[in-house]
Design a protein around this motif. Structure first.
Motif, PDB file in Angstrom:
ATOM      1  N   PRO A 115      50.341  13.283  16.875  1.00  0.00           N
ATOM      2  CA  PRO A 115      49.312  13.812  15.987  1.00  0.00           C
ATOM      3  C   PRO A 115      48.217  14.592  16.705  1.00  0.00           C
ATOM      4  N   ASP A 116      48.091  14.458  18.022  1.00  0.00           N
ATOM      5  CA  ASP A 116      47.078  15.209  18.763  1.00  0.00           C
ATOM      6  C   ASP A 116      47.632  16.488  19.377  1.00  0.00           C
ATOM      7  N   TYR A 117      48.777  16.928  18.895  1.00  0.00           N
ATOM      8  CA  TYR A 117      49.456  18.072  19.496  1.00  0.00           C
ATOM      9  C   TYR A 117      49.855  19.055  18.400  1.00  0.00           C
ATOM     10  N   ILE A 118      49.366  20.291  18.474  1.00  0.00           N
ATOM     11  CA  ILE A 118      49.754  21.346  17.537  1.00  0.00           C
ATOM     12  C   ILE A 118      50.498  22.414  18.320  1.00  0.00           C
ATOM     13  N   PRO A 119      51.780  22.673  18.006  1.00  0.00           N
ATOM     14  CA  PRO A 119      52.549  23.631  18.798  1.00  0.00           C
ATOM     15  C   PRO A 119      52.276  25.071  18.384  1.00  0.00           C
ATOM     16  N   HIS A 120      52.520  25.960  19.327  1.00  0.00           N
ATOM     17  CA  HIS A 120      52.508  27.390  19.038  1.00  0.00           C
ATOM     18  C   HIS A 120      53.600  27.709  18.028  1.00  0.00           C
ATOM     19  N   GLY A 121      53.441  28.840  17.338  1.00  0.00           N
ATOM     20  CA  GLY A 121      54.498  29.405  16.514  1.00  0.00           C
ATOM     21  C   GLY A 121      54.701  30.852  16.906  1.00  0.00           C
ATOM     22  N   GLY A 122      55.705  31.496  16.319  1.00  0.00           N
ATOM     23  CA  GLY A 122      55.926  32.912  16.555  1.00  0.00           C
ATOM     24  C   GLY A 122      57.000  33.175  17.586  1.00  0.00           C
TER      25      GLY A 122
ATOM     26  N   SER B  13      56.595  34.808  20.628  1.00  0.00           N
ATOM     27  CA  SER B  13      56.225  34.897  22.031  1.00  0.00           C
ATOM     28  C   SER B  13      56.943  33.805  22.818  1.00  0.00           C
ATOM     29  N   PHE B  14      56.890  33.890  24.142  1.00  0.00           N
ATOM     30  CA  PHE B  14      57.422  32.817  24.987  1.00  0.00           C
ATOM     31  C   PHE B  14      56.850  31.478  24.564  1.00  0.00           C
ATOM     32  N   TRP B  15      55.530  31.424  24.364  1.00  0.00           N
ATOM     33  CA  TRP B  15      54.860  30.176  24.012  1.00  0.00           C
ATOM     34  C   TRP B  15      55.320  29.669  22.651  1.00  0.00           C
ATOM     35  N   GLY B  16      55.567  30.608  21.712  1.00  0.00           N
ATOM     36  CA  GLY B  16      56.042  30.212  20.394  1.00  0.00           C
ATOM     37  C   GLY B  16      57.483  29.752  20.409  1.00  0.00           C
ATOM     38  N   GLN B  17      58.343  30.482  21.100  1.00  0.00           N
ATOM     39  CA  GLN B  17      59.758  30.123  21.152  1.00  0.00           C
ATOM     40  C   GLN B  17      59.975  28.744  21.776  1.00  0.00           C
ATOM     41  N   THR B  18      59.152  28.402  22.738  1.00  0.00           N
ATOM     42  CA  THR B  18      59.305  27.116  23.423  1.00  0.00           C
ATOM     43  C   THR B  18      58.419  26.022  22.842  1.00  0.00           C
ATOM     44  N   ARG B  19      57.702  26.362  21.760  1.00  0.00           N
ATOM     45  CA  ARG B  19      56.820  25.422  21.067  1.00  0.00           C
ATOM     46  C   ARG B  19      55.855  24.753  22.046  1.00  0.00           C
ATOM     47  N   ALA B  20      55.232  25.611  22.856  1.00  0.00           N
ATOM     48  CA  ALA B  20      54.220  25.122  23.790  1.00  0.00           C
ATOM     49  C   ALA B  20      53.017  24.597  23.022  1.00  0.00           C
ATOM     50  N   PRO B  21      52.270  23.653  23.593  1.00  0.00           N
ATOM     51  CA  PRO B  21      51.094  23.128  22.897  1.00  0.00           C
ATOM     52  C   PRO B  21      49.999  24.179  22.767  1.00  0.00           C
TER      53      PRO B  21
ATOM     54  N   TRP C 173      55.234  24.517  31.052  1.00  0.00           N
ATOM     55  CA  TRP C 173      55.297  25.923  30.661  1.00  0.00           C
ATOM     56  C   TRP C 173      54.509  26.738  31.688  1.00  0.00           C
ATOM     57  N   ALA C 174      55.015  27.906  32.072  1.00  0.00           N
ATOM     58  CA  ALA C 174      54.290  28.737  33.030  1.00  0.00           C
ATOM     59  C   ALA C 174      54.501  30.212  32.715  1.00  0.00           C
ATOM     60  N   GLU C 175      53.431  30.983  32.879  1.00  0.00           N
ATOM     61  CA  GLU C 175      53.510  32.434  32.730  1.00  0.00           C
ATOM     62  C   GLU C 175      52.670  33.094  33.812  1.00  0.00           C
ATOM     63  N   PHE C 176      53.244  34.086  34.495  1.00  0.00           N
ATOM     64  CA  PHE C 176      52.573  34.874  35.524  1.00  0.00           C
ATOM     65  C   PHE C 176      52.662  36.348  35.116  1.00  0.00           C
ATOM     66  N   LYS C 177      51.532  37.027  35.029  1.00  0.00           N
ATOM     67  CA  LYS C 177      51.541  38.463  34.753  1.00  0.00           C
ATOM     68  C   LYS C 177      51.255  39.188  36.060  1.00  0.00           C
TER      69      LYS C 177
ATOM     70  N   ARG D  47      55.564  40.013  32.631  1.00  0.00           N
ATOM     71  CA  ARG D  47      55.177  38.629  32.408  1.00  0.00           C
ATOM     72  C   ARG D  47      56.395  37.757  32.697  1.00  0.00           C
ATOM     73  N   LEU D  48      56.328  37.015  33.784  1.00  0.00           N
ATOM     74  CA  LEU D  48      57.411  36.148  34.237  1.00  0.00           C
ATOM     75  C   LEU D  48      57.127  34.736  33.740  1.00  0.00           C
ATOM     76  N   GLN D  49      58.074  34.129  33.035  1.00  0.00           N
ATOM     77  CA  GLN D  49      57.811  32.905  32.284  1.00  0.00           C
ATOM     78  C   GLN D  49      58.961  31.910  32.443  1.00  0.00           C
ATOM     79  N   PHE D  50      58.647  30.625  32.414  1.00  0.00           N
ATOM     80  CA  PHE D  50      59.711  29.630  32.344  1.00  0.00           C
ATOM     81  C   PHE D  50      59.202  28.363  31.687  1.00  0.00           C
ATOM     82  N   HIS D  51      60.155  27.590  31.162  1.00  0.00           N
ATOM     83  CA  HIS D  51      59.843  26.358  30.441  1.00  0.00           C
ATOM     84  C   HIS D  51      60.815  25.273  30.865  1.00  0.00           C
ATOM     85  N   PHE D  52      60.274  24.140  31.293  1.00  0.00           N
ATOM     86  CA  PHE D  52      61.037  22.925  31.548  1.00  0.00           C
ATOM     87  C   PHE D  52      60.825  21.996  30.365  1.00  0.00           C
ATOM     88  N   ASP D  53      61.909  21.495  29.784  1.00  0.00           N
ATOM     89  CA  ASP D  53      61.813  20.757  28.521  1.00  0.00           C
ATOM     90  C   ASP D  53      61.466  19.281  28.676  1.00  0.00           C
ATOM     91  N   GLY D  54      61.250  18.815  29.894  1.00  0.00           N
ATOM     92  CA  GLY D  54      60.944  17.405  30.114  1.00  0.00           C
ATOM     93  C   GLY D  54      62.168  16.546  30.325  1.00  0.00           C
TER      94      GLY D  54
END
Length: 275
Positions: free
Chosen positions: A22-29, A31-39, A129-133, A211-218
């Protein structure tokens, strides 16, 4: 179903998605952040975040030499780490025209070992989640690294003279090989293991930011993106060649085996990880 009923149904669906945290709202859309449902919004007991935009803090000296505050430098002349013009701040890490000139910069973990800030551990539940521009200046020659590495990586010859092969340390991120300077590829390596390299993730044109990005799912899966486009290959972190469970720091590196000046510009980096 009426419009009000549809709105109520959609609201109920979103609430059900968040019921587990309940304390976590994911991104939408898309973008990298949205596709991976980053917080997007979270309580600090769930996640921590590091954002560096390289804006000089008030009262600091002009950053025309030396490393930014809180970062650690190794290289062939600290005047080659400079602040350059750009919205929000930009950092430039540059090699001179001397063959095998090298410059390395990492977030300063203060110690050589285990209490550095980030790690990817298989089946830990601690997603990252990480992004480097960034922008690499040349499509002709030069070697570049953008990603994470151990504290010990920040030392002379992290990239070897002439070949630019990596030292035997843990690392994961994106690199441009000296012999293939028109492409960014994904790279990872555990100490004592052979470096693993992908095919092209995104082109390097020497002119535009990427923008170089990657996501580890845990769990065990790491997915790579560039400019919000997912790379076809996925990677398991539960293999001997990946430095799972190893303390890591954001790390930038550049080396020029040839006698021509090269630079890496960094606009920003952003990292979020489960606590």
């Amino acid at each position: 179903m009426t419009t009000n009923d549809q709105i109520a149904a959609l609201a109920a669906l979103e609430r059900s998605k968040l019921a587990f945290a309940p304390d976590y709202i994911p991104h939408g859309g898309t973008s990298f952040w949205g596709q991976t449902r980053a917080p997007l919004v979270f309580s600090p007991n769930l996640f921590f975040e590091y954002l560096e935009d390289f804006i000089r803090p008030q009262g600091s000296s002009v950053a025309t030499t030396l490393q930014p505050f809180g970062w650690r430098y190794t290289g062939d002349g600290n005047g080659n780490v400079t602040s350059v013009d750009g919205a929000g701040g930009r950092l430039q890490i540059a090699c001179t025209a001397t063959a095998n000139d090298e410059q390395y910069l990492s977030l300063d973990g203060f110690t050589t070992g285990g209490n550095d800030f980030f790690n990817i551990t298989a089946n830990s539940g601690k997603a990252l989640w990480a992004e480097f521009k960034v922008r690499a200046s040349s499509t002709v020659s030069g070697a570049y690294f953008v990603g994470f590495a151990t504290y010990a990586a920040n030392a002379a010859n992290f990239m070897a003279d002439t070949t630019t092969e990596f030292a035997d340390v843990g690392l994961f991120g994106f690199t441009i090989d000296h012999d293939a300077p028109t492409q960014w590829i994904w790279t990872h390596k555990a100490s004592g293991q052979t470096v693993q390299e992908s095919t092209q993730v995104v082109a390097n044109d020497g002119t535009n930011d990427v923008r170089l990005q990657f996501h580890f799912d845990g769990g065990t899966t790491l997915r790579v993106f560039a400019n919000d486009v997912k790379f076809a290959s996925e990677y398991s972190v539960n293999v001997a060649t990946f430095p799972t469970g190893v303390a890591m720091l954001p790390f930038f590196g550049i080396k020029n085996p040839g006698a021509a000046a090269r630079n890496l510009q960094v606009d920003y980096l952003k990292v979020i990880q489960g606590r």
